[in-house]
Design an enzyme around this catalytic site. Structure first.
Site, mmCIF file in Angstrom:
data_model
loop_
_atom_site.group_PDB
_atom_site.id
_atom_site.type_symbol
_atom_site.label_atom_id
_atom_site.label_comp_id
_atom_site.label_asym_id
_atom_site.label_seq_id
_atom_site.Cartn_x
_atom_site.Cartn_y
_atom_site.Cartn_z
ATOM 1 N N GLU A 9 0.829 -1.375 0.049
ATOM 2 C CA GLU A 9 -0.030 -0.082 -0.116
ATOM 3 C C GLU A 9 0.760 1.272 -0.087
ATOM 4 O OE1 GLU A 9 -3.464 1.942 2.786
ATOM 5 O OE2 GLU A 9 -3.611 -0.072 2.408
ATOM 6 N N ASP A 110 -2.647 -3.319 2.887
ATOM 7 C CA ASP A 110 -2.808 -3.082 4.476
ATOM 8 C C ASP A 110 -3.894 -4.134 4.701
ATOM 9 O OD1 ASP A 110 -0.970 -1.365 4.987
ATOM 10 O OD2 ASP A 110 -2.445 0.418 5.140
ATOM 11 N N TYR A 332 3.002 3.765 12.003
ATOM 12 C CA TYR A 332 1.714 4.248 11.089
ATOM 13 C C TYR A 332 0.750 4.728 12.099
ATOM 14 C CZ TYR A 332 -1.782 4.436 7.504
ATOM 15 O OH TYR A 332 -2.494 4.826 6.762
#
Length: 857
Positions: A9, A110, A332
């Site tokens: 991603e 993801d 993240y």
């Protein structure tokens, strides 16, 4: 040799995959190409988030109009359109997928619905039909990646999730596009173009704010009294608040509380009868523990950053994203999980060791944090426990934690504040609970009881990581009664006698519900499932709420941009436009648009689809039916409103006596020929009552009135008056017009080209608070339209460019503007004096695209 293309991603994930998979059995090292990695058996590349979006269909090559005649828009097939700013990345992936030696695809986006959607849209738009497998990773440790690679999932297993992902995307598009266009057509029926955005998440969020706004507007403050006693024992003094021990909660009146008295006479009688009399102490003391808070997900990080530093949700996300992408010091940030995977224990220990060994040598890592990290490790507190490690509560991403990379000394102040928050939480979560001693004390003076509470910190536990101020704050968390506040109560024993030194009767006012702030609104959106009555739907929303952590900031900013709400300091106010939309939705009878229940219904059905219990065709058929219903009901309401006949409004208007006024949805208009008097029902965000409008017409003035709101978002009070020209204007008794321009201090930057062309000599353009403009452009007559905003498309317009605009007719090239779709662009601003629109745009020629190398085959 045939190869498999792995699509991640994000570029950072592609790099992690290349490092980890190079150690897989039978795998060779990867060579870095421009935007991909390659070895003998695999190619690894990535998207940059979403690369494609659903496009608007056309009719005979033309755009679809905005009127009711073009609705509903329900295309049989959806068009995928590359997002302009990432189109080159899509083209790269398309070339890689079409390579003859690439015979299979592996989806490494993801783990979750959005990751599945990103990959499926890329493959669909590129027209690729090659075997697909799924690399499903819940963490990015080397062990987790290698384990996921050994357990690749089949394309057949992923079809239910792919169907749910597409259904969510298409249903949001159908309802959003059609509802927005239907309400825009409705509100533009009197002329002009009044864009009225409506969305599955945005509109229920607005409804929550609107309900609170109406509660505040209708609130009537009431006076109440409290009696506060000052007492003394051998160890010192303390305060207590009188309470009614027989009080029972009144479900119909939230303002009735045990400590409140509603007449001064009753309060004074208590003070008089207790004056000088001794009190008997009755108290209980018990131990209490407070566990450390959970790790941060994005929403909890945004809420705390808002409370502590006043950061908006969008600003917090920007800072966290910079700490993740630019400085590599945080994991993240766009996550909705507050837990770590079970296999992350060793990584956590390594990360804590990195900070423990730093010993305060970095400006970005406080010395005491290093000491606390070392304490957690040395004490054996860093071990598997369900408050930190829980695979069942990790989906797409895990909690936000430090990566172990030590931040540079030059870390900007905002980034430093946010990093410190995350680092302290990461260390504190492994410390033991804080321990308190809680004291509940009643001082009984005759028949009256005075309550005092105290909470004393005995063992700091995790609060040691945050320091003395945080410990005091935690101790005060439950102390809301007078004289307690979490402070250490003066020592006393059960049965002691206290002298009554004084009694005060305090006069207070009930307060309306608090306005939503960024922090409280984010929390409400996160827990929106609690607003849904149906238990199954509420359960379906429990993991998501309204929006996702990654989208909530954008939803709030969207409401502001659409003029539905305004930010005043940390508080949100709902505009007249916002209140009108929610009222229209209710009146039309399509409350599902403004209720979190719609999200609950969708999440329930999408979850069924993911479990192969509901098919995609059935779901989309229901969505198309809902879309058609919304459009048809709005059309019917528009027709009924157009045909509605309002009664005449009668008022005595000097010198004509009683006069009939024509009434419409928006205004009252005098029916006497030649008298052009029109009084609007809503002025500056405030709806006028019939009595106020009648007073204005009959006395030519009404007020001062409260509740007006200026274009700059400031509340103000003013009277309204009807002038000799029959225009309704504001009258400011104190002269403080909130929109007034300080012309005495405004700097003239250029002659006014509009006035010069019209033969009006000597008029100048001034640099004012919000714009560069001519004095005549600011006058009520509006003889001139020479006005240039000081900010356009989120870009500040410099005084030099404003001068060029008005004198030379064209600015220098302005870069860094942001379009409505969030895309950066550059343009010249062109001045066209004498035209209806003064400002026009001139875009530079597009730069030729750089030649790209052919993909190796």
């Amino acid at each position: 040799m045939s190869k498999a293309l792995i699509i991640a991603e994000k570029p950072s994930v592609a790099a992690d995959l290349a490092r980890a998979l190079a150690r897989a059995p039978g795998m060779t090292a990867f060579k870095k190409e421009k935007d991909w990695y390659e070895n003998d058996t695999h190619v690894i590349s990535s998207a940059i988030g979403h690369l494609l979006e659903l496009g608007m269909p056309e009719v005979d090559g033309k755009k679809i109009g905005w009127g009711f005649n073009h609705l509903p828009i329900v295309p049989p097939d959806f068009i995928l359109k590359p997002i302009e700013k990432t189109e080159e990345r899509f083209k790269l992936l398309k070339r890689l997928m079409k390579r003859k030696d690439v015979t299979a695809l592996i989806n490494a986006c993801d783990a979750g619905r959005e990751g599945e959607l990103i990959f499926r849209y890329i493959v669909e738009a590129a027209g690729i039909d090659k075997p697909i497998q799924r690399l499903w990773m819940q963490s990015m440790t080397q062990g987790s990646i290698l384990d996921a690679y050994q357990r690749l999932r089949s394309d057949r297993d992923m079809q239910p999730l792919a169907a749910a992902a597409k259904c969510r995307s298409e249903s949001d598009w159908l309802v959003g596009i059609n509802a927005t266009r239907a309400f825009t057509a409705l509100n533009s029926r009197h002329g002009g173009f009044r864009l009225t955005p409506v969305g599955r998440v945005q509109t229920p969020t607005l409804a929550i704010l609107a309900e609170r706004e109406l509660q505040i507007q209708s609130f009537e403050s009431r006076t109440y009294f409290e009696v506060i006693g000052l007492f003394e024992v051998e160890a010192g003094r303390y305060e207590g608040r009188w309470i009614n021990e027989s009080f029972k909660k009144d479900e119909t009146d939230e303002h009735r509380k045990a400590e409140r008295l509603w007449t001064q006479a009753e309060a004074q009688a208590i003070a008089d009868r207790c004056k000088g009399k001794p009190g008997k102490i009755e108290q209980t003391t018990k131990p209490a523990k407070q566990a450390p808070p959970l790790l941060y997900d994005l929403t909890s990080l945004q809420r705390e950053a808002s409370n502590r530093f006043g950061f908006s949700a969008r600003r917090t996300l920007q800072i966290a994203q910079a700490l993740y992408e630019k400085f590599k010091v945080l994991t993240y940030p766009r996550t909705d999980s507050r837990y770590l995977p079970d296999d992350y224990l060793d990584t956590v220990k390594d990360t804590l060791k990195a900070f423990a060994s730093k010993g305060g040598k970095s400006d970005a890592v406080a010395g005491e944090i290093s000491n606390h990290a070392a304490t957690a490790l040395d004490s054996g507190w860093v071990r598997l426990n369900k408050r930190v490690f829980d695979n069942t509560k990790v989906s797409d991403h895990f909690a936000i934690i430090p990566t172990g990379v030590i931040p540079p000394k030059e870390l900007p102040e905002a980034e430093q504040k946010l990093f410190d928050m995350v680092l302290r939480r990461f260390v504190a979560v492994f410390f033991p609970s804080a321990e308190f001693e809680v004291t509940a004390r009643i001082t009984r003076v005759g028949q009256d009881a005075f309550k005092s509470d105290g909470k004393v910190l005995r063992i700091p536990g995790w609060l040691a990581v945050y320091g003395k101020a945080a410990a005091e704050e935690a101790a005060a968390a439950d102390g809301k009664d007078a004289g307690s506040g979490g402070k250490l109560l003066t020592a006393a024993r059960d049965g002691d006698t206290a002298d009554t030194l004084g009694l005060d009767v305090n006069e207070l006012q009930t307060k309306p519900p608090a306005r939503f702030t960024e922090a409280t609104l984010l929390g409400t959106m996160e827990k929106a499932g609690k607003l849904v009555e149906d238990e199954e739907l509420a359960e379906a929303m429990s993991e998501r709420g309204l929006g996702t952590p990654a989208t909530r900031a954008a939803i709030i900013e969207g409401l502001i941009m659409d003029k539905y709400i305004e930010r005043d300091g940390r508080d949100f106010h709902v505009s007249a436009k916002g209140l009108t939309l929610i009222d229209q939705i209710s009146t039309i009878g399509i409350d599902t648009l403004s209720s979190p229940e719609l999200t609950g219904q969708w999440e329930y059905k999408l979850r069924q689809m993911e479990q192969n219990e509901l098919d995609r065709t059935t779901f989309m058929r229901d969505i198309r039916s809902l879309t058609t219903q919304i459009v048809e009901r709005t059309k019917a309401y528009s027709k009924a409103a157009k045909d509605k006949v309002f009664p005449e409004f009668l008022a005595k208007m000097p010198p004509h006596g009683e006069v009939a006024f024509k009434q419409t949805e928006e205004f009252y208009e005098c029916k006497i020929p030649g008298v052009k008097l029109r009084v609007y029902k809503t002025v500056a965000g405030r709806t006028l009552s019939e009595d106020e409008i009648r007073t204005l017409i009959e006395k030519r003035v009404v007020g001062p009135l409260e509740g007006f709101r200026s274009k700059k978002g400031k509340d103000f009070n003013a009277a309204l008056q009807i002038g000799e020209d029959h225009k309704v204007t504001f009258l400011f008794p104190d002269g403080n017009d909130p929109e007034a321009i300080d012309w005495d201090n405004a700097v003239a930057i250029a002659p006014c080209p509009v006035c010069e062309k019209a033969g009006r000599k000597g008029q100048m353009i001034y640099d004012t608070t919000d714009s560069y403009l001519c004095k005549l452009a600011a006058s009520p007559k509006g003889d001139c339209n020479a006005r240039l905003p000081k900010e356009l498309c989120k870009k500040a317009i410099s005084q030099e460019n404003a001068r060029l605009f008005f004198t030379d007719g064209k600015t220098a090239l302005i870069e860094g503007m942001i379009s409505k779709k969030g895309r950066p662009f550059k343009s010249f601003l062109v001045c066209t004096p004498g035209e209806k629109r003064l400002l026009s745009w001139e875009f530079p020629p597009r730069e030729p695209k750089a030649a790209t190398k052919k993909a190796k085959t």
